[in-house]
Design a protein around this motif. Structure first.
Motif, PDB file in Angstrom:
ATOM      1  N   LEU A   1       0.827  -1.200   0.000  1.00  0.00           N
ATOM      2  CA  LEU A   1       0.000   0.000   0.000  1.00  0.00           C
ATOM      3  C   LEU A   1       0.864   1.253   0.000  1.00  0.00           C
ATOM      4  CD1 LEU A   1      -2.826  -0.907   2.553  1.00  0.00           C
ATOM      5  CD2 LEU A   1      -2.981  -0.838   0.059  1.00  0.00           C
ATOM      6  N   LEU A   2       1.924   1.239   0.803  1.00  0.00           N
ATOM      7  CA  LEU A   2       2.815   2.395   0.872  1.00  0.00           C
ATOM      8  C   LEU A   2       3.554   2.595  -0.456  1.00  0.00           C
ATOM      9  CD1 LEU A   2       4.068   4.659   2.541  1.00  0.00           C
ATOM     10  CD2 LEU A   2       5.760   3.021   3.399  1.00  0.00           C
ATOM     11  N   ARG A   3       4.028   1.505  -1.054  1.00  0.00           N
ATOM     12  CA  ARG A   3       4.704   1.601  -2.356  1.00  0.00           C
ATOM     13  C   ARG A   3       3.769   2.187  -3.410  1.00  0.00           C
ATOM     14  NH1 ARG A   3       9.519  -1.397  -3.006  1.00  0.00           N
ATOM     15  NH2 ARG A   3       9.940  -2.912  -1.354  1.00  0.00           N
ATOM     16  N   ALA A   4       2.524   1.738  -3.412  1.00  0.00           N
ATOM     17  CA  ALA A   4       1.568   2.215  -4.412  1.00  0.00           C
ATOM     18  C   ALA A   4       1.335   3.719  -4.269  1.00  0.00           C
ATOM     19  CB  ALA A   4       0.253   1.459  -4.286  1.00  0.00           C
ATOM     20  N   THR A   5       1.224   4.200  -3.025  1.00  0.00           N
ATOM     21  CA  THR A   5       1.020   5.634  -2.813  1.00  0.00           C
ATOM     22  C   THR A   5       2.237   6.427  -3.260  1.00  0.00           C
ATOM     23  OG1 THR A   5      -0.395   5.142  -0.914  1.00  0.00           O
ATOM     24  CG2 THR A   5       0.422   7.388  -1.119  1.00  0.00           C
ATOM     25  N   LEU A   6       3.430   5.951  -2.916  1.00  0.00           N
ATOM     26  CA  LEU A   6       4.650   6.652  -3.314  1.00  0.00           C
ATOM     27  C   LEU A   6       4.804   6.663  -4.826  1.00  0.00           C
ATOM     28  CD1 LEU A   6       7.131   5.303  -0.601  1.00  0.00           C
ATOM     29  CD2 LEU A   6       6.265   7.648  -0.805  1.00  0.00           C
ATOM     30  N   ARG A   7       4.500   5.532  -5.470  1.00  0.00           N
ATOM     31  CA  ARG A   7       4.589   5.481  -6.930  1.00  0.00           C
ATOM     32  C   ARG A   7       3.611   6.468  -7.566  1.00  0.00           C
ATOM     33  NH1 ARG A   7       4.415  -0.542  -6.498  1.00  0.00           N
ATOM     34  NH2 ARG A   7       6.551  -1.315  -6.611  1.00  0.00           N
ATOM     35  N   SER A   8       2.403   6.551  -7.029  1.00  0.00           N
ATOM     36  CA  SER A   8       1.411   7.451  -7.625  1.00  0.00           C
ATOM     37  C   SER A   8       1.830   8.905  -7.481  1.00  0.00           C
ATOM     38  CB  SER A   8       0.040   7.213  -6.991  1.00  0.00           C
ATOM     39  OG  SER A   8      -0.016   7.703  -5.659  1.00  0.00           O
ATOM     40  N   LEU A   9       2.435   9.252  -6.349  1.00  0.00           N
ATOM     41  CA  LEU A   9       2.929  10.626  -6.184  1.00  0.00           C
ATOM     42  C   LEU A   9       4.073  10.908  -7.150  1.00  0.00           C
ATOM     43  CD1 LEU A   9       2.852  10.964  -2.299  1.00  0.00           C
ATOM     44  CD2 LEU A   9       1.640  12.426  -3.926  1.00  0.00           C
TER      45      LEU A   9
ATOM     46  N   GLN B   1       4.603   9.511 -10.007  1.00  0.00           N
ATOM     47  CA  GLN B   1       4.124   9.487 -11.383  1.00  0.00           C
ATOM     48  C   GLN B   1       3.173  10.632 -11.692  1.00  0.00           C
ATOM     49  OE1 GLN B   1       4.320   8.670 -14.920  1.00  0.00           O
ATOM     50  NE2 GLN B   1       4.988   6.824 -13.845  1.00  0.00           N
ATOM     51  N   TYR B   2       2.251  10.920 -10.787  1.00  0.00           N
ATOM     52  CA  TYR B   2       1.155  11.814 -11.108  1.00  0.00           C
ATOM     53  C   TYR B   2       1.169  13.133 -10.347  1.00  0.00           C
ATOM     54  CZ  TYR B   2      -0.740   7.645 -13.339  1.00  0.00           C
ATOM     55  OH  TYR B   2      -0.926   6.554 -14.145  1.00  0.00           O
ATOM     56  N   ALA B   3       2.084  13.329  -9.435  1.00  0.00           N
ATOM     57  CA  ALA B   3       2.193  14.616  -8.734  1.00  0.00           C
ATOM     58  C   ALA B   3       3.668  14.959  -8.533  1.00  0.00           C
ATOM     59  CB  ALA B   3       1.458  14.567  -7.396  1.00  0.00           C
ATOM     60  N   PRO B   4       4.444  15.109  -9.613  1.00  0.00           N
ATOM     61  CA  PRO B   4       5.876  15.414  -9.476  1.00  0.00           C
ATOM     62  C   PRO B   4       6.145  16.781  -8.867  1.00  0.00           C
ATOM     63  CG  PRO B   4       5.196  15.667 -11.757  1.00  0.00           C
ATOM     64  CD  PRO B   4       4.021  15.074 -11.033  1.00  0.00           C
TER      65      PRO B   4
ATOM     66  N   PHE C   1      -0.385  21.066   2.331  1.00  0.00           N
ATOM     67  CA  PHE C   1       0.013  19.676   2.112  1.00  0.00           C
ATOM     68  C   PHE C   1      -1.215  18.832   1.814  1.00  0.00           C
ATOM     69  CE2 PHE C   1      -0.674  20.198   6.663  1.00  0.00           C
ATOM     70  CZ  PHE C   1      -1.488  19.120   6.988  1.00  0.00           C
ATOM     71  N   LEU C   2      -0.969  17.668   1.196  1.00  0.00           N
ATOM     72  CA  LEU C   2      -2.011  16.684   0.909  1.00  0.00           C
ATOM     73  C   LEU C   2      -1.863  15.537   1.897  1.00  0.00           C
ATOM     74  CD1 LEU C   2      -1.686  16.465  -2.988  1.00  0.00           C
ATOM     75  CD2 LEU C   2      -3.107  18.039  -1.647  1.00  0.00           C
ATOM     76  N   LEU C   3      -2.973  15.031   2.418  1.00  0.00           N
ATOM     77  CA  LEU C   3      -2.961  13.937   3.380  1.00  0.00           C
ATOM     78  C   LEU C   3      -3.421  12.647   2.703  1.00  0.00           C
ATOM     79  CD1 LEU C   3      -2.705  12.809   6.252  1.00  0.00           C
ATOM     80  CD2 LEU C   3      -5.072  13.562   6.654  1.00  0.00           C
ATOM     81  N   PHE C   4      -2.588  11.616   2.777  1.00  0.00           N
ATOM     82  CA  PHE C   4      -2.909  10.316   2.211  1.00  0.00           C
ATOM     83  C   PHE C   4      -3.024   9.291   3.341  1.00  0.00           C
ATOM     84  CE2 PHE C   4      -1.225  12.621  -1.313  1.00  0.00           C
ATOM     85  CZ  PHE C   4      -1.784  12.069  -2.456  1.00  0.00           C
TER      86      PHE C   4
ATOM     87  N   LEU D   1      -4.281   6.770  -3.030  1.00  0.00           N
ATOM     88  CA  LEU D   1      -3.293   7.036  -4.081  1.00  0.00           C
ATOM     89  C   LEU D   1      -3.938   7.855  -5.187  1.00  0.00           C
ATOM     90  CD1 LEU D   1      -4.305   4.832  -6.372  1.00  0.00           C
ATOM     91  CD2 LEU D   1      -2.922   3.265  -5.036  1.00  0.00           C
ATOM     92  N   LEU D   2      -3.103   8.317  -6.105  1.00  0.00           N
ATOM     93  CA  LEU D   2      -3.558   9.076  -7.270  1.00  0.00           C
ATOM     94  C   LEU D   2      -3.639   8.144  -8.470  1.00  0.00           C
ATOM     95  CD1 LEU D   2      -1.291  12.234  -6.828  1.00  0.00           C
ATOM     96  CD2 LEU D   2      -3.695  11.982  -6.150  1.00  0.00           C
ATOM     97  N   GLY D   3      -4.650   8.339  -9.298  1.00  0.00           N
ATOM     98  CA  GLY D   3      -4.826   7.478 -10.459  1.00  0.00           C
ATOM     99  C   GLY D   3      -4.653   8.168 -11.788  1.00  0.00           C
ATOM    100  N   ARG D   4      -4.331   9.452 -11.781  1.00  0.00           N
ATOM    101  CA  ARG D   4      -4.118  10.193 -13.030  1.00  0.00           C
ATOM    102  C   ARG D   4      -3.271  11.427 -12.730  1.00  0.00           C
ATOM    103  NH1 ARG D   4      -7.144  14.773 -13.086  1.00  0.00           N
ATOM    104  NH2 ARG D   4      -8.935  14.899 -11.674  1.00  0.00           N
ATOM    105  N   PRO D   5      -2.711  12.084 -13.747  1.00  0.00           N
ATOM    106  CA  PRO D   5      -1.920  13.294 -13.502  1.00  0.00           C
ATOM    107  C   PRO D   5      -2.753  14.384 -12.833  1.00  0.00           C
ATOM    108  CG  PRO D   5      -1.485  12.450 -15.704  1.00  0.00           C
ATOM    109  CD  PRO D   5      -2.637  11.656 -15.155  1.00  0.00           C
ATOM    110  N   THR D   6      -2.145  15.076 -11.905  1.00  0.00           N
ATOM    111  CA  THR D   6      -2.822  16.144 -11.174  1.00  0.00           C
ATOM    112  C   THR D   6      -1.957  17.399 -11.177  1.00  0.00           C
ATOM    113  OG1 THR D   6      -1.852  15.452  -9.057  1.00  0.00           O
ATOM    114  CG2 THR D   6      -4.004  14.528  -9.642  1.00  0.00           C
TER     115      THR D   6
END
Length: 374
Positions: free
Chosen positions: A287-295, A297-300, A346-349, A354-359
């Motif tokens: 779960l933690l890896r997925a959140t970090l990957r989404s950030l 990828q989609y919130a650089p 800040f954003l709270l996760f 996680l994020l599913g598209r570019p933001t």
């Protein structure tokens, strides 16, 4: 190859109408066909020479954004494989390919803040349109990609490689085109490019006033008319696209000083992310890896990622760069602002979010700092 329609247009342009009328009534059809066939062959030879010249220019250029290898997309087109690919990296690779080719051909250009900031928009003068087509076709032969008409919208050439002449059949009427490269990472699970690409606008010169002006073919985020002699300046990618990394010193683009003004939706303050770590074990780590990957990828544009650990953190977190900070405590809801060195915004996760598209930062905050409801 040059088709008969192209030859017919050239024939109409160089032969006056009265002469064509006389030729149509007095010259035998066999002779007319022979003349037009010779014109087609002449145009083909000229196009081949110009293409080879453009190809030599492109091959001399410095294209550090070349892919590691090529592959096939699910629909059969050619894709490029890049290790560590992100949506933002693909956007920068596209920009570097196009601008390096234009620079190699000595074609002046400048970046324009487009209405759709998923894409980077490049402006060139209308008088360079023929040369732009040749150098881009040569570029797409070296680095296989695709071209469609962006204004007016026509994507019926999206399946035809841009190195083919038939991929440019809509080019004459186009006021803006989109050059697209399809990119993926080594596992080929992530594909980027279909909704991005580089759009190239053809700006016309207006000489009605004492100072020449360039007029854009469509609206943008700032203005459509700029002085032709405006000074060029460097501009960070995040000023052109809200989806880009906040690191403004990383390979900036070039624009005119008239475009260097804050946009209404531009966020200038840093935004952090707070991730809650509450579930140790393989499933919690995924779960933690997925959140970090989404950030990633989609919130650089996120500045620092704070992992608030209520349990011992996995050892692989130590491999991250300075953008990640681990806090070994769990503040109660409403006290996250007390985390050391956290940004005001800040954003709270929570676990599993996680994020599913570019933001963009503007998806969450207003330029004055207030929160946008989601």
């Amino acid at each position: 190859m040059t088709d008969a329609n192209s030859a017919a247009r050239v024939y109409q342009r160089i032969v006056p109408r009265p002469v064509r009328a006389v030729a149509g009534s007095r010259v035998p059809p066999r002779v007319r066909r022979k003349v037009k066939g010779g014109l087609v062959r002449t145009l083909n030879r000229r196009e081949a020479r110009l293409h080879q010249r453009a190809l030599r220019l492109v091959r001399k250029g410095d294209f550090a954004s070349a892919s590691e290898r090529r592959t096939r997309t699910p629909d059969g087109r050619v894709g490029h494989v890049h290790r560590g690919l992100t949506v933002d990296l693909a956007r920068r690779l596209d920009h570097d390919l196009v601008t390096s080719a234009l620079d190699a051909a000595e074609i002046p250009w400048f970046a324009v803040p487009a209405l759709d900031d998923r894409r980077i928009c490049i402006a060139v003068e209308q008088q360079d349109k023929g040369q732009v087509r040749r150098v881009l076709r040569a570029l797409l032969e070296e680095h296989t990609g695709y071209v469609v008409s962006a204004s007016p919208v026509n994507d019926d050439t999206r399946m035809t490689p841009g190195s083919h002449l038939k991929a440019w059949k809509n080019y004459g009427r186009a006021k803006a085109i989109r050059v697209v490269w399809l990119r993926t990472e080594p596992t080929e699970n992530l594909w980027v490019g279909e909704d991005q690409g580089i759009e190239i606008e053809f700006w016309t010169v207006n000489t009605d006033l004492s100072h020449e002006r360039l007029v854009g073919p469509r609206p943008n985020r700032v203005q459509r008319v700029v002085p032709r002699d405006a000074m060029g300046i460097e501009i960070a990618f995040d000023r052109l696209s809200g989806y880009s990394d906040i690191d403004g010193d990383l390979n900036p683009s070039v624009t005119l000083e008239a475009f260097d003004i804050p946009r209404l939706e531009e966020i200038s303050f840093p935004v952090d992310a707070v991730l809650l770590w509450e579930h140790p074990g393989p499933w919690g780590e995924e779960l933690l890896r997925a959140t970090l990957r989404s950030l990633h990828q989609y919130a650089p544009w996120t500045d620092v990622i704070h992992v608030v650990a209520h349990a011992p953190v996995p050892p692989w977190l130590a491999d991250f760069d300075g953008r990640l900070a681990v806090v070994h405590r769990h503040p109660a809801d409403g006290l996250f602002h007390l985390i050391p060195d956290i940004a005001e915004h800040f954003l709270l996760f929570r676990p599993g979010a996680l994020l599913g598209r570019p933001t963009r930062p503007f998806d969450y905050f207003m330029p004055d700092g207030t929160t946008r409801p989601r």
